[in-house]
Design an enzyme around this catalytic site. Structure first.
Site, short mmCIF file in Angstrom:
data_model
loop_
_atom_site.label_atom_id
_atom_site.label_comp_id
_atom_site.label_asym_id
_atom_site.label_seq_id
_atom_site.Cartn_x
_atom_site.Cartn_y
_atom_site.Cartn_z
N ARG A 109 6.15 -7.33 -2.22
CA ARG A 109 5.08 -6.92 -3.50
C ARG A 109 5.48 -7.88 -4.81
O ARG A 109 6.74 -8.30 -5.01
CB ARG A 109 5.54 -5.86 -3.89
CG ARG A 109 4.95 -4.26 -4.63
CD ARG A 109 3.24 -5.03 -4.10
NE ARG A 109 2.43 -3.91 -4.90
CZ ARG A 109 0.91 -3.42 -4.71
NH1 ARG A 109 0.03 -4.68 -3.58
NH2 ARG A 109 -0.29 -2.91 -5.69
N THR A 397 -7.71 -8.91 -0.36
CA THR A 397 -6.64 -8.35 1.00
C THR A 397 -7.23 -8.43 2.43
O THR A 397 -8.05 -8.69 2.80
CB THR A 397 -6.08 -7.30 0.88
OG1 THR A 397 -6.07 -6.47 -0.51
CG2 THR A 397 -5.46 -6.37 1.72
N THR A 415 -1.78 -9.43 0.18
CA THR A 415 -3.48 -9.39 -0.50
C THR A 415 -2.73 -9.96 -2.20
O THR A 415 -1.96 -10.88 -2.67
CB THR A 415 -2.72 -7.57 -0.99
OG1 THR A 415 -4.67 -7.45 -1.98
CG2 THR A 415 -1.30 -7.45 -2.16
N GLU A 417 -4.65 -8.57 -4.78
CA GLU A 417 -5.82 -7.53 -5.07
C GLU A 417 -7.10 -7.84 -4.84
O GLU A 417 -8.02 -7.34 -3.78
CB GLU A 417 -4.89 -7.16 -7.01
CG GLU A 417 -4.71 -5.49 -6.56
CD GLU A 417 -6.26 -5.25 -6.60
OE1 GLU A 417 -6.50 -3.90 -5.46
OE2 GLU A 417 -7.41 -5.22 -7.74
N GLU A 434 -2.71 -7.92 -9.46
CA GLU A 434 -1.58 -7.34 -8.77
C GLU A 434 -1.60 -6.04 -9.84
O GLU A 434 -1.35 -5.05 -9.96
CB GLU A 434 -0.68 -6.80 -8.04
CG GLU A 434 -0.47 -6.47 -6.95
CD GLU A 434 -1.30 -6.78 -5.61
OE1 GLU A 434 -1.97 -5.51 -5.68
OE2 GLU A 434 -2.02 -7.70 -5.45
N ASP A 437 -3.71 -2.06 -10.61
CA ASP A 437 -2.50 -1.35 -9.64
C ASP A 437 -2.31 -0.11 -10.34
O ASP A 437 -1.39 0.75 -10.02
CB ASP A 437 -2.13 -1.71 -8.35
CG ASP A 437 -3.44 -2.01 -7.10
OD1 ASP A 437 -4.48 -2.12 -7.65
OD2 ASP A 437 -2.56 -2.59 -6.12
N SER A 461 0.58 0.03 -4.51
CA SER A 461 0.04 0.05 -3.65
C SER A 461 -0.05 1.10 -3.09
O SER A 461 -0.30 1.78 -2.72
CB SER A 461 0.49 -1.36 -2.52
OG SER A 461 -0.12 -1.79 -1.45
N SER A 462 -1.40 0.62 -1.51
CA SER A 462 -2.12 1.59 -1.16
C SER A 462 -1.97 0.96 0.59
O SER A 462 -2.71 1.38 1.67
CB SER A 462 -3.67 1.93 -0.72
OG SER A 462 -3.63 2.17 -2.65
#
Ligand code: DON
Length: 576
Positions: A109, A397, A415, A417, A434, A437, A461-462
């Site tokens: 990430r 993504t 991703t 984003e 990102e 987020d 994140s999801s």
């Protein structure tokens, strides 16, 4: 018991019938609209673009393993689906090493620059910046992790030489690829959000007269070919410490909306090996990625609550209602408790505690919808009770899945984003946005938000890359893009496949029902809309909505692999 009117019963019977017919097609591999073989015996790859799946397939065919294929797929996606993922972004990887019989979860990430603080996205008046204003330019760019992730994991588990895996994307960047319809549509629609506002990006995605490039146009990317040539020779070093690092930092700091990233931020980036987040569900064990994504925990909570309902035996409408209610409760906990656990204390064990989830499931009334789920009080709650983060994420993504001939498996969500990320392009690839987020507001009603910006922190994140195990062996590899709806897309597919016994292709094609602790969204123009009236009767607030999932799945049986690509995007399944 809920009373069901004869009209809805008819709809329900029709729905079940259609589902069964479609499923027989999918399971037998005889789906007339199949874009590619859906069954294989030895290995398989499913990814969001035929070129990317093809690159992975070639590696597997030459005897490469799942990690080798992952490297080739990701570089190719960066080129042919540039709006969604790439080395300018971040990713989460689940890797099942069949030799070791171990599941690894790697966190690539993005991180906030060390100089960033809680007011990062606040305007001069102390109010949050508008989303698109915050996004375009350098301010939203997090330190990218994807390249370091590929290199780290390949060094440890790869079997083919790195340069060979970079080459297919490098060669195609030189010779040119055809712009797909989806990419062309994405370019055209991103124009209204400043995609043509930055010189390098404009030159790549638009004709000289400013027209968005059309589907079918052959696009060459010599800058990216040069970047890949460097990476093929020197690995990630030029990117994190060398010439590319210098150019990335320059682009971010000199953009109209400058960011704070330094060369030191890039040099200090590390990939983290995290503990998998697993929950038992029926006869399965469902494993996902832990913080900084909320994916594994929220999917796990939904399943943990639904394990107290007979989802296969209940009338379908009751099961869907139960699903929506469990999603409300899980998203409520997500909004309060989930963020980067290296920075804030996330009650990971408490959130998945079976007693806690049983108590939460008891809040679900099959005859009445709750207005909103409220966050619960999980056991072992460390630290403060955070404020509720209300922001939602946008589109971009990609997700891909790979199973190699040795039994290793990859489930990776990757991703930049939003589609086209920050709009900044360096070295032929896009930089992510990102950092949007994070919660733009660090405090709400005097309380701190767990997911506020902090230097070095990873935004929540999801993304929910998932591997389901049956009898301790990988049974299903799955995941999807879709912003904060990802959790719903993945959880719904799991219920469809594990409880309702749909084939993966049918499960991925089925119309979505989504709740993120608010309105219930039923996917426009699909059979899911048939649930509208009976759900409304129970008090669900219904909206029809377009859904932009892009799930890929591989179901692993004793002698057969069954793959599926989401029909909403351009992905394919390839295997032998
Ligand atoms: O990390 C996340 O959850 C988001 N940045 C993912 C964005 C996304 O999936 C957009 N997809 N269509």
């Amino acid at each position: 018991m809920t009373k069901v009117s004869p009209k809805y019963l008819c709809w329900y019977v029709l729905l079940v019938f259609c589902t069964l017919v479609a499923d027989v097609y999918a399971v037998s591999g005889g789906d007339p609209q199949s874009k590619a073989p859906v069954t294989a015996r030895k290995f398989m790859v499913a990814a969001a673009h035929p070129r990317a799946a093809g690159a992975g397939y070639e590696v597997l065919r030459r005897g490469g393993n799942a990690i080798d294929a992952m490297v080739a797929v990701q570089f190719m996606l960066n080129l042919v689906e540039p709006q969604s993922s790439g080395i300018g972004g971040g990713a989460f990887l689940l890797f099942w090493d069949d030799g070791e019989k171990r599941l690894y979860t790697f966190d690539g990430r993005e991180t906030a620059p060390f100089a960033a603080g809680p007011d990062h996205f606040l305007a001069a008046d102390g109010e949050p910046q508008p989303f698109w204003e915050a996004l375009a330019g350098g301010r939203s760019v997090g330190v990218p992790g994807t390249l370091k992730l590929l290199e780290t994991v390949h060094r440890r588990f790869g079997s083919l030489p790195w340069a060979e895996l970079v080459r297919p994307a490098m060669d195609l960047a030189r010779s040119g690829f055809e712009i797909s319809s989806r990419l062309a549509r994405s370019i055209a629609s991103a124009q209204e959000h400043e995609l043509d506002g930055f010189a390098a990006t404009r030159a790549y995605f638009f004709d000289t007269d400013g027209t968005p490039r059309q589907a079918g146009t052959v696009l060459k990317n010599p800058d990216f070919a040069a970047t890949l040539a460097r990476i093929a020779r020197h690995g990630s070093r030029p990117f994190y410490e060398g010439e590319l690092a210098r150019r990335i930092v320059e682009a971010i700091r000199e953009a109209s909306n400058p960011g704070l990233m330094t060369r030191q931020d890039l040099a200090r980036y590390t990939v983290r090996l995290r503990e998998p987040v697993c929950v038992p569900y029926r006869v399965y064990r469902v494993c996902g990625m832990g913080p900084p994504t909320s994916g594994g925990l929220t999917v796990g909570q939904i399943l943990g609550m639904l394990s107290h309902f007979d989802m296969a035996g209940l009338p379908r409408i009751d099961a869907v209602h139960a699903y929506l209610e469990s999603a409300k409760l899980a998203y409520a906990d997500r909004a309060r408790y989930m963020a980067d656990s290296d920075y804030v204390a996330v009650p990971v064990r408490g959130l998945l505690d079976s007693g806690y989830l049983k108590r939460r499931s008891a809040l679900i009334d099959l005859s009445r919808a709750m207005d909103k789920g409220r966050p619960g009080n999980p056991p072992r709650l460390p630290g403060p009770n955070w404020a509720i983060h209300k922001q939602s994420e946008r589109a971009g993504t990609s997700h891909f899945v790979i199973r190699d001939a040795r039994g290793n498996a990859v489930s990776m969500t990757t991703t930049i984003e939003t589609g086209f990320g920050s709009r900044l392009m360096v070295g032929g690839f896009l930089l992510n946005n990102e950092l949007t987020d994070f919660s733009f507001r660090p405090r709400i009603d005097g309380r701190l938000v767990a997911n506020r910006v902090q230097g070095g922190k990873r935004p929540r994140s999801s993304m929910s890359p998932t591997i389901v195990f049956k009898n301790r062996k990988p049974y299903l590899l799955i995941g999807s893009p879709g912003g904060s709806r990802i959790i719903n897309y993945v959880a719904q597919s799991l219920i469809s496949i594990l409880d309702w016994r749909l084939g993966p292709r049918t499960a991925l094609e089925a119309g979505h029902f989504v709740n993120r602790n608010g309105v219930t969204e039923l996917e426009q123009d699909t059979a899911a809309l048939h649930y509208a009236a009976p759900l409304r009767e129970r008090g669900q607030d219904i909206r029809a909505r377009e859904h932009n999932s892009g799930a890929h799945a591989i179901l692993i049986r004793d002698k057969e692999l069954l793959g599926a690509a989401d029909p909403r995007r351009e992905g394919v399944v390839l295997g032998d």
